[in-house]
Design an enzyme around this catalytic site. Structure first.
Site, PDB file in Angstrom:
ATOM      1  CB  SER A 137      40.940  26.128  46.158  1.00 11.15           C
ATOM      2  OG  SER A 137      41.386  25.989  47.487  1.00 11.15           O
ATOM      3  CE  LYS A 184      39.606  29.405  45.987  1.00 10.70           C
ATOM      4  NZ  LYS A 184      40.282  30.633  46.110  1.00 10.70           N
ATOM      5  CG  HIS A 233      36.957  26.333  48.825  1.00 13.97           C
ATOM      6  ND1 HIS A 233      38.017  27.131  49.220  1.00 13.97           N
ATOM      7  CD2 HIS A 233      37.413  25.055  48.902  1.00 13.97           C
ATOM      8  CE1 HIS A 233      39.057  26.369  49.521  1.00 13.97           C
ATOM      9  NE2 HIS A 233      38.715  25.105  49.324  1.00 13.97           N
ATOM     10  CG  ASN A 234      38.465  31.059  49.561  1.00 14.74           C
ATOM     11  OD1 ASN A 234      38.538  29.965  49.013  1.00 14.74           O
ATOM     12  ND2 ASN A 234      39.300  32.038  49.284  1.00 14.74           N
ATOM     13  CD  GLU A 285      40.814  28.440  53.038  1.00 18.47           C
ATOM     14  OE1 GLU A 285      40.569  28.023  51.893  1.00 18.47           O
ATOM     15  OE2 GLU A 285      41.629  29.350  53.264  1.00 18.47           O
TER      16      GLU A 285
HETATM   17  P1  NBP Z   1      49.342  38.598  43.167  1.00 15.94           P
HETATM   18  O1  NBP Z   1      47.926  38.603  43.594  1.00 15.94           O
HETATM   19  O2  NBP Z   1      50.378  39.009  44.138  1.00 15.94           O
HETATM   20  O3  NBP Z   1      49.487  39.496  41.845  1.00 15.94           O
HETATM   21  C1  NBP Z   1      50.736  39.716  41.244  1.00 15.94           C
HETATM   22  C2  NBP Z   1      50.628  39.601  39.743  1.00 15.94           C
HETATM   23  O4  NBP Z   1      49.654  40.516  39.230  1.00 15.94           O
HETATM   24  C3  NBP Z   1      51.953  39.957  39.065  1.00 15.94           C
HETATM   25  O5  NBP Z   1      52.101  39.093  37.973  1.00 15.94           O
HETATM   26  C4  NBP Z   1      51.703  41.391  38.623  1.00 15.94           C
HETATM   27  O6  NBP Z   1      52.516  41.808  37.542  1.00 15.94           O
HETATM   28  C5  NBP Z   1      50.269  41.291  38.192  1.00 15.94           C
HETATM   29  N1  NBP Z   1      49.597  42.579  38.020  1.00 15.94           N
HETATM   30  C6  NBP Z   1      49.213  43.498  38.916  1.00 15.94           C
HETATM   31 BR1  NBP Z   1      49.574  43.410  40.704  1.00 15.94          BR
HETATM   32  N2  NBP Z   1      48.587  44.544  38.385  1.00 15.94           N
HETATM   33  C7  NBP Z   1      48.581  44.309  37.075  1.00 15.94           C
HETATM   34  C8  NBP Z   1      48.113  45.051  35.957  1.00 15.94           C
HETATM   35  N3  NBP Z   1      47.469  46.205  36.116  1.00 15.94           N
HETATM   36  N4  NBP Z   1      48.297  44.535  34.730  1.00 15.94           N
HETATM   37  C9  NBP Z   1      48.923  43.367  34.573  1.00 15.94           C
HETATM   38  N5  NBP Z   1      49.390  42.605  35.588  1.00 15.94           N
HETATM   39  C10 NBP Z   1      49.225  43.083  36.821  1.00 15.94           C
HETATM   40  O7  NBP Z   1      49.734  37.144  42.595  1.00 15.94           O
HETATM   41  P2  NBP Z   1      49.430  35.685  43.185  1.00 15.94           P
HETATM   42  O8  NBP Z   1      49.588  35.613  44.671  1.00 15.94           O
HETATM   43  O9  NBP Z   1      50.198  34.765  42.319  1.00 15.94           O
HETATM   44  O10 NBP Z   1      47.872  35.472  42.894  1.00 15.94           O
HETATM   45  C11 NBP Z   1      47.323  35.560  41.580  1.00 15.94           C
HETATM   46  C12 NBP Z   1      45.826  35.427  41.662  1.00 15.94           C
HETATM   47  O11 NBP Z   1      45.513  34.136  42.202  1.00 15.94           O
HETATM   48  C13 NBP Z   1      45.166  36.439  42.586  1.00 15.94           C
HETATM   49  O12 NBP Z   1      43.933  36.822  42.056  1.00 15.94           O
HETATM   50  C14 NBP Z   1      44.964  35.678  43.862  1.00 15.94           C
HETATM   51  O13 NBP Z   1      43.896  36.181  44.630  1.00 15.94           O
HETATM   52  C15 NBP Z   1      44.656  34.288  43.324  1.00 15.94           C
HETATM   53  N6  NBP Z   1      44.915  33.199  44.249  1.00 15.94           N
HETATM   54  C16 NBP Z   1      45.993  33.208  45.058  1.00 15.94           C
HETATM   55  C17 NBP Z   1      46.216  32.144  45.919  1.00 15.94           C
HETATM   56  C18 NBP Z   1      47.420  32.118  46.800  1.00 15.94           C
HETATM   57  O14 NBP Z   1      47.541  31.186  47.604  1.00 15.94           O
HETATM   58  N7  NBP Z   1      48.359  33.059  46.661  1.00 15.94           N
HETATM   59  C19 NBP Z   1      45.333  31.067  45.955  1.00 15.94           C
HETATM   60  C20 NBP Z   1      44.259  31.072  45.100  1.00 15.94           C
HETATM   61  C21 NBP Z   1      44.052  32.135  44.250  1.00 15.94           C
HETATM   62  P3  NBP Z   1      53.943  42.501  37.817  1.00 15.94           P
HETATM   63  O15 NBP Z   1      54.888  41.377  38.048  1.00 15.94           O
HETATM   64  O16 NBP Z   1      54.218  43.238  36.577  1.00 15.94           O
HETATM   65  O17 NBP Z   1      53.775  43.380  39.011  1.00 15.94           O
END
Ligand code: NBP
Length: 479
Positions: A129, A183, A186-187, A190
């Site tokens: 988080s 987690k 937690h959300n 939130e």
């Molecule tokens: P995203 O959730 O937007 O996912 C994008 C990433 O996933 C890219 O690297 C993409 O690769 C990859 N991807 C996908 Br889509 N499908 C795939 C597949 N079949 N095989 C391999 N790679 C694949 O990214 P994020 O916002 O950085 O979040 C990442 C994780 O962290 C998520 O699970 C999210 O829920 C979690 N999270 C996010 C936050 C936040 O604030 N954003 C906070 C806490 C946790 P590509 O570049 O090749 O398309």
């Protein structure tokens, strides 16, 4: 190729920031891999100081890691996570560690852990988080998985987590899905915290006529006391923001339909199946749902409401709202911790609730001073059955109850929706009631379905012959 001690797969916002955080800690060399090369290339070019080991294929990624290979997956939760796990399982060996740092549903994590364990590879579902900034500067981390995996992973995660009072905001939560479960809760908390703050804003604005900027000042003041928290702090920032295009407060030009990504819904669904009343969290999820139906809202626009509402003593009203917010927040956290306890019972996890509160003190979205007394309450009594009954919180909710009631009454009279305030107060009253109307429900259930009931004055289970002569019989005799 020189070896890395840790790798990150998935280099969107979260993964790239986490990789940079890891690379900035002494002793770490970080391997990076993304499905499409452009993200990898961009990250490596933009951050030469990180000295990343960039891999173009999953095979190259595995070859670049020293053993036991440790990789953190940061891809879109769901099918993407399964795809990456399958790829890693093909190139990793028994003893290696796969960490899913995405927002996976905990039951998926339980399933994945079981499947990966059969290959001899360790699988850790870790809730992370703190959003983008937390990933880069220090998140709160909630890892599940085996004790064996924690031995290797613990020092690495400790090195990148947020630090509060010299302690990193990470602890081994429990086996398989425990980390993602915590987690998720937690959300959920939130969601409740955000809804309560939003209700407080609405009541003050509509009750006192203060502008968003003036309410920002109120929140800044609140942030110096027991409500001190990241969410209060950023709410003040949001309310102070002026829209450059119109000169209006930004909050007045943002469409009032709240979105969500699903963890709040998961929390409520899970709590419902565990029989745990997380009513504050549920109201927060439902309030977002109501906001997101403009077609229904437009149909109801002509429904009558009360006359205009103005409070007589603005300062007194604001202080009442502050107290109501604090009491309702205590309810939301108490319900959230209750859900963690119920989940731990159901899934056989040994979760230290005091440790959970401790690691939420920094790095995550609900970070707040408020987590300190929660930690202390569980340290004083590990088996505390109801957080809000701990002396510190019992005193706080009891002290706030008069103000809390005035605010809920004012909201009702004024026609201002305050579902989270109202349901939190009802929860408080439900807990403290000598007798609940649940007795009536038991009577109804026995009437239409012979579901039986217990009596207050003698042991056993009973049924009234409702369609007969209405005498009572011992339940064994009903079938
Ligand atoms: P995203 O959730 O937007 O996912 C994008 C990433 O996933 C890219 O690297 C993409 O690769 C990859 N991807 C996908 Br889509 N499908 C795939 C597949 N079949 N095989 C391999 N790679 C694949 O990214 P994020 O916002 O950085 O979040 C990442 C994780 O962290 C998520 O699970 C999210 O829920 C979690 N999270 C996010 C936050 C936040 O604030 N954003 C906070 C806490 C946790 P590509 O570049 O090749 O398309």
């Amino acid at each position: 190729m020189s070896h890395a001690n840790i790798g990150v797969v998935g280099l969107a916002v979260m993964g790239s920031n986490l990789a940079r955080n890891l690379a900035s800690r002494e002793g770490n060399r970080v391997a990076v891999y993304n499905r499409s090369w452009d993200k990898t290339e961009h990250l490596v070019d933009a951050h030469p100081e990180a000295n990343f080991v960039a891999a173009k294929s999953i095979q190259e990624f595995a070859a670049s890691l020293s053993t036991p290979r440790t990789a953190i997956i940061m891809v879109k939760a769901g099918a993407g996570t399964d795809a990456v796990i399958d790829q890693l399982c093909e190139v990793f060996e028994p003893g290696d560690i796969i960490v899913d740092g995405g927002n996976a549903l905990f039951t998926d994590t339980i399933r994945r852990e079981k499947a990966v364990r059969e290959t001899g590879i360790n699988f850790v579902g870790a809730g992370i988080s703190g959003g983008e900034e937390g990933a880069l500067l220090g998140p709160s981390i909630m890892p599940g998985g085996s004790a064996e995996a924690w031995e290797t992973l613990g020092p690495i995660l400790r090195s990148i987590a947020a630090v509060v009072d010299g302690e990193p905001c990470v602890t081994h939560i429990g086996t398989d899905g425990a980390g993602h479960f915590v987690k998720m809760i937690h959300n959920g908390i939130e969601y409740a915290d955000m809804q309560l703050i939003a209700e407080a804003y609405d009541l003050i604005r509509r009750g006192t006529g203060k502008s968003p900027a003036e309410i920002a000042d109120v929140f800044t003041e609140w942030n110096k006391g027991e409500l001190e928290s990241y969410l209060i702090e950023i709410t003040a920032e949001v309310l102070r923001q002026v829209d450059a295009a119109t000169g209006k407060p930004l909050v007045d030009v943002i469409v009032d339909e709240a979105g969500s990504k699903g963890t709040g819904v998961w929390t409520v669904q899970t709590a419902l199946s565990l029989g745990t009343p997380v009513s504050g969290i549920a109201e927060a999820v439902f309030a977002r749902g109501l906001s997101s139906h403009p077609e229904q809202r437009s149909l109801a626009k002509s429904f009558p409401g009360p006359y205009a509402f103005t409070v007589k003593d603005a300062d007194a009203f604001i202080e009442d709202v502050r107290q109501a917010l604090y009491a309702s927040k205590i309810v939301a956290y108490s319900q959230g911790f209750d859900a963690i306890r119920a989940g731990a019972d159901e899934y056989n996890w040994h979760i230290n609730l005091g440790e959970v509160a401790r690691i939420w003190r920094g790095g995550c979205i609900i970070r707040a001073q408020f987590l300190n007394p929660i930690t202390e309450a569980y340290r004083a009594n590990e088996s505390l059955a109801l957080l809000m009954a701990a002396p510190y919180f019992a005193k706080a909710v009891s002290g706030a109850q008069a103000a809390w009631r005035r605010v809920v009454i004012a909201a009702t009279e004024a026609g201002i929706p305050a579902p989270a305030f109202g349901s939190s107060l009802s929860y408080y009253d439900g807990l403290r009631a000598d007798r609940l109307p649940a007795a009536v429900i038991q009577g109804q259930r026995d009437f239409f379905g012979a579901h039986t009931y217990k009596r207050i004055d003698k042991p056993g289970t009973f049924h009234t012959l409702w369609s007969g002569d209405r005498t009572e019989i011992a339940a064994e005799d009903t079938h």
